[in-house]
Design an enzyme around this catalytic site. Structure first.
Site, short mmCIF file in Angstrom:
data_model
loop_
_atom_site.label_atom_id
_atom_site.label_comp_id
_atom_site.label_asym_id
_atom_site.label_seq_id
_atom_site.Cartn_x
_atom_site.Cartn_y
_atom_site.Cartn_z
N GLU A 117 43.00 37.75 51.21
CA GLU A 117 43.26 37.36 49.82
C GLU A 117 43.06 35.86 49.62
OE1 GLU A 117 47.12 38.94 48.91
OE2 GLU A 117 46.32 40.95 48.59
N GLU A 262 45.20 47.70 50.61
CA GLU A 262 46.66 47.77 50.49
C GLU A 262 47.02 48.41 49.16
OE1 GLU A 262 48.52 43.94 50.94
OE2 GLU A 262 47.19 43.35 52.57
#
Length: 507
Positions: A117, A262
């Site tokens: 990320e 995720e």
């Protein structure tokens, strides 16, 4: 915030690839006493998980996965990006030690996730210009090691990397300030037939945006649906995927393969983070995976979806919220939180062979005065070195406890983190050790935990410069960033720092 924007942290894993069989999960080990690797791997296999995502090259996890039949995605944390870019040999050495060596030992590594990320708004420009050269370096190292055909590279991104011009999936595009860099990365992935990994968190959209429609966070909502042309979206999962796909199509990348790295729902620590909602969300997700149905834009391609996560992790940072240690499908010890129908008559089964420390707990001395001036400071100490206080705040599983029992809960959490060291149950003479379970009766969600009995607990602190071996407990910046490899353990009975931001002070 748009109904489509789902900020990201946590897991499942089947990516946008075809003919997926089995389930996938994230396996984080940021715990004071991590569940032993062999037990965790058996837990995965017993529950149909045939793919797993690791946030770094954790040796115990990788060794336990050898010859397990489980396909592995191993991550390279952001802290290594500088070293990969600045040191010509670093990527080669990292691949040799953390991929080649384990593949030779029977670990079925399929992906290396370069960064995590890295384009989050909270990171600003910290990593923007480092991801692509790092990605290329790792790909080159895999090729040189003879693994380029077996092990692909990918990058996990958060859903805040894209936005919508009209609030609908069809208006999706990448954030203007990162578009050029992101598109160059995606072109590289596409040229190498490598997937993009996206993290999607409907719960976080609900948590951070009071106007987010709750039903839309779950699957098959009958209200709060979203109409975009001739498509009706009944859930944020599909809405997010199609927003991303729309963004890809705008840059002639519509065929790029996607993995959901995720996605999940926490069970404690905040309003809506509870067992009922988590069970509802995951059952909808499991049903979707079993149906092999993709989002409206790719209906015949169910993505690999990595559930976030396998286990609760009691040493994770609570900066994002008190829910952060509670993302596990299973409790910290692999016991079942709630039941799921996995299909074909199968249901979740708990871990086996778990060893616990003595059945003893630390509680507030019955003779102690709840108004003692030392009480508040000791509460802070207990909460600052453990995340036990996340279970007693508003909306949490133990919020109904009276103040004395809340203090006992906090003291016990600290005591168990110290491996039941007698010095961990002093608190200026306010606490005592008992062999009577102080958990409230007739309540399955508010339990006083007992530490796992593990032979050796390794406490890792961030190194001044990256090493080549795993560093799974490195803290990275970001006020709302959930880092599965982030937070340091207290390495003594002295509190390393008092975390005031997340505590519900009861005194």
């Amino acid at each position: 915030m748009s109904i489509l924007l789902v900020l990201g942290f946590c897991l499942l894993w089947p990516g946008l690839t075809k003919n997926v069989v089995g389930f996938a999960c994230n396996w984080g080990r940021v715990s004071s006493q991590p569940l032993p690797g062999d037990i965790a791997v058996k837990l995965m296999k017993d529950n149909g998980f045939d793919k797993v995502k690791l946030f770094d090259a954790d040796p115990e996890a990788l060794n336990a996965l050898a010859n397990s039949g489980i396909k592995v995605m191993v991550g390279i944390p952001n802290v290594y990006l500088d070293a990969i870019v600045d040191n010509n040999n670093f990527a080669d050495d990292w691949v040799a030690q953390n991929v080649s060596a384990y593949v030779k030992d029977g670990v079925d590594i399929r992906y290396v996730a370069v960064s995590n990320e890295a384009f989050l708004k909270d990171f600003k420009d910290t990593y923007i210009h480092k991801v692509l050269p790092a990605l290329k370096a790792v790909k080159s190292s895999l090729d040189k090691a003879g693994l380029g055909q077996k092990v692909q590279v990918t990058i996990p991104i958060n859903a805040d990397i894209y936005e919508s011009s009209n609030g609908l999936p069809s208006g999706g595009d990448f954030r203007a300030n990162v578009t050029d860099e992101v598109v160059d990365i995606l072109k590289f992935l596409n040229e190498n037939k490598a997937p993009l990994t996206i993290n999607i968190y409907p719960y976080l959209s609900l948590y951070y945006d009071s106007h987010f429609p709750k039903e839309y966070a779950f699957f098959n909502a009958t209200i709060d649906s979203l109409v975009d042309g001739n498509i009706t979206y009944t859930n944020a999962f599909d809405g997010n995927l199609d927003t991303l796909i729309s963004a890809l199509e705008k840059h002639d990348l519509g065929s790029l393969s996607i993995i959901v790295g995720e996605v999940g729902w926490p069970t404690n620590g905040a309003v809506d983070a509870n067992i009922a909602n988590a069970q509802r969300f995951y059952q909808g997700l499991v049903d979707r995976i079993n149906s092999k149905k993709g989002p409206p834009k790719r209906p015949n391609e169910i993505p690999d979806v990595y559930m976030f996560g396998l286990l609760d992790e009691n040493s994770k940072s609570v900066l994002p919220g008190n829910f952060e240690p509670h993302w596990g499908i299973f409790n910290y010890d692999g016991s079942i939180k709630y039941q799921l129908d996995l299909g074909q008559g199968k249901k979740l089964v708990p871990s086996e062979g778990v060893k616990y420390m003595k059945k003893q707990w630390c509680i507030l001395d019955p003779n102690a005065n709840i108004d003692d001036p030392k009480m508040k400071e000791n509460w802070k100490i207990a909460c600052g070195a453990s995340t036990g206080c996340t279970s007693v705040g508003n909306g949490s599983a133990c919020e109904f406890l009276d103040n004395r029992t809340k203090a006992s809960y906090a003291f016990n959490s600290f005591y168990q983190v110290t491996n039941q060291n007698k010095d961990g149950c002093v608190f200026n003479g306010l606490a005592i050790i008992t062999d009577k379970d102080p958990s409230p009766p007739l309540n399955d969600t508010c339990k006083f935990d007992i530490a796992l009995d593990v032979e050796k607990i390794v406490i890792t602190s961030p190194a001044p410069s990256p090493s080549i071996t795993a560093t799974s407990r490195v803290l990275e910046p970001g006020s709302k960033k959930s880092l599965a490899m982030a937070t340091n353990q207290p390495n003594s009975l002295v509190t390393m720092g008092v975390v005031l931001g997340f505590m519900i002070i009861i005194f």
